[in-house]
Structures are given as structure tokens and as C-alpha cells.
Scaffold this active site. Structure first.
Site, PDB file in Angstrom:
ATOM      1  N   ARG A 143      -3.049  -0.720   5.403  1.00  0.00           N
ATOM      2  CA  ARG A 143      -3.645  -1.789   4.600  1.00  0.00           C
ATOM      3  C   ARG A 143      -2.718  -2.971   4.366  1.00  0.00           C
ATOM      4  O   ARG A 143      -3.123  -4.136   4.576  1.00  0.00           O
ATOM      5  CB  ARG A 143      -4.127  -1.227   3.260  1.00  0.00           C
ATOM      6  CG  ARG A 143      -5.305  -0.292   3.363  1.00  0.00           C
ATOM      7  CD  ARG A 143      -5.569   0.411   2.044  1.00  0.00           C
ATOM      8  NE  ARG A 143      -4.494   1.353   1.708  1.00  0.00           N
ATOM      9  CZ  ARG A 143      -4.400   2.023   0.570  1.00  0.00           C
ATOM     10  NH1 ARG A 143      -5.337   1.858  -0.360  1.00  0.00           N
ATOM     11  NH2 ARG A 143      -3.409   2.871   0.357  1.00  0.00           N
ATOM     12  N   ASP A 160      -7.989   3.829   1.376  1.00  0.00           N
ATOM     13  CA  ASP A 160      -6.999   4.046   2.429  1.00  0.00           C
ATOM     14  C   ASP A 160      -7.700   4.523   3.698  1.00  0.00           C
ATOM     15  O   ASP A 160      -8.250   5.630   3.736  1.00  0.00           O
ATOM     16  CB  ASP A 160      -5.982   5.083   1.959  1.00  0.00           C
ATOM     17  CG  ASP A 160      -4.765   5.156   2.871  1.00  0.00           C
ATOM     18  OD1 ASP A 160      -4.846   4.664   4.016  1.00  0.00           O
ATOM     19  OD2 ASP A 160      -3.739   5.709   2.429  1.00  0.00           O
ATOM     20  N   CYS A 201       0.857  -1.179   0.000  1.00  0.00           N
ATOM     21  CA  CYS A 201       0.000   0.000   0.000  1.00  0.00           C
ATOM     22  C   CYS A 201       0.894   1.230   0.000  1.00  0.00           C
ATOM     23  O   CYS A 201       2.113   1.114  -0.121  1.00  0.00           O
ATOM     24  CB  CYS A 201      -0.977  -0.009   1.178  1.00  0.00           C
ATOM     25  SG  CYS A 201      -0.204   0.158   2.800  1.00  0.00           S
TER      26      CYS A 201
END
Length: 211
Positions: free
Chosen positions: A77, A185, A71
């Protein structure tokens, strides 16, 4: 299925093993990147190596699969995905078959650990927390990986720029395995529940693909 089988035999049979891409010595530890399990009988070994001078085959080796989750900063994440996937693989009794890591598509969070709300969500769901320090992916990481799983299209663009493209076709969106879309996100959305749901679905699908 890219599985290469090696059999543990006395040193005298090393030439036989060399003909099969690699070799190990008797009583030696498995080479890096391999795991082993006992086979119930010689009949479970490949025909070429089933018997050698009357010696019964005792072990087989299979190469691990190297998965990298990516990520933007690798504090939310991708480390969540790493830890979720590891927990799922452990539940399936297959943890030893995977080398799992999480890396960043940027240097913005290098040196930082797992973001506290991400840690809290994993704990809430009973997922074991493992040590994590964010760092940016490198070409060496690309070379050793079998599959690189990005969270969104921005990550994809960054990865291809950093790595000079994707000549081996290793880079994919995690959500490409679950019907498309992207994993937002949670640093910006604050919705770690949605992140958990999306990551869990993707990790389950990846594990099914590789079992």
C-alpha cells in the site's frame, strides 16, 4: 500556507537575506529541500525584498513539502501510494514541490522490494515504477516530515508506539481525507483493484489540499 521566499542576490546583500530566515549566495545551488523557479518581474517578489540597491530580483525559493506514506510492511500500500502521488504531482506540473517516500510500521519486510502484484497493478495503470526498499520509520523521519499518512488504524497505533506519540500532529489516516474508513491490506485480501481505487482517491485529495 507555509512558504518561505528567498531571493538570489549578489553576496553584498547577504545580511538582507539573513533577516529573512536564511540566505544563499549568488550562483550557488539551492539549499537542500528547496526548489526554485524564475519569477517574471521584481513585482512578484515580497515587498521587503523587491529592490535592493537597484538590483533586480531574479529567483525565488520555496520549501518542499515532505510526505511519508506508511503501511505495515511497506511492500504494497505505501509504495503504491508514493508512486501514485508522484505520478499525479508530475501530471499537475508540481512534482518538484514534494519530497515523497513510503515507509513501514514494522520490520517484517525490511530489505524487500515492491510486492509483485502491487507492481503489476501500477504497470497496468501506467504508473512509473521507482526503486523501493522497505524499512521501518524512525523518529528522524518523523522530524523531517510535514505529513505522515497511514493506511489503517493498526498502522496508527504502531506509529504512535514507535515514535513516542505524535506531538506535532503529523500522523493521519489517508482515508481521513476521503470520508473515512481504512485501506485494507491487499496482502490478505488479494484485491489490488480496490487498493488502487482507494489509494488514487486519497492521493488526489491530498494533492488538492496542497496545491
Amino acid at each position: 500556507e507555509t512558504i518561505h521566499r528567498l531571493v538570489l542576490l549578489p553576496t553584498v546583500f547577504l545580511p538582507i537575506l539573513q533577516e529573512n530566515r536564511a540566505f544563499v549566495k549568488e550562483a550557488a545551488a539551492p539549499p537542500p529541500g528547496l526548489f526554485c523557479r524564475t519569477i517574471p518581474s521584481p513585482l512578484d517578489a515580497p515587498p521587503r525584498l523587491r529592490y535592493a540597491g537597484g538590483i533586480q530580483l531574479r529567483k525565488e525559493y520555496r520549501f518542499m513539502k515532505h510526505l511519508i506514506f506508511v503501511c505495515h510492511g511497506s511492500i504494497c500500500r505505501s509504495p503504491m501510494a508514493e508512486m501514485i502521488f508522484r505520478a499525479l504531482a508530475r501530471q499537475a506540473g508540481r512534482e518538484g514541490e514534494f519530497d515523497i517516500s513510503s515507509l513501514a510500521a514494522s520490520r517484517e519486510e525490511e530489505g524487500n522490494g515492491l510486492y509483485p502484484p502491487a507492481r503489476a497493478k501500477l504497470r497496468e495503470k501506467g504508473v512509473p515504477i521507482t526503486p523501493h526498499t522497505a524499512r521501518q520509520i524512525t523518529r528522524a523521519d518523523y522530524d523531517r516530515a510535514d505529513l505522515i499518512l497511514a493506511m489503517d488504524s493498526r498502522n496508527l497505533r504502531s506509529l504512535r508506539r514507535i515514535l513516542g506519540g505524535d506531538p506535532d500532529g503529523k500522523i493521519h489516516l489517508l482515508t481521513g481525507y476521503t470520508g473515512g474508513g481504512e485501506i485494507d491490506d491487499p496482502w490478505y485480501t488479494g484485491d489490488f483493484g480496490r487498493t488502487w481505487t482507494d489509494l488514487l482517491a486519497g492521493c488526489r485529495r491530498i494533492l488538492e489540499e496542497h496545491l
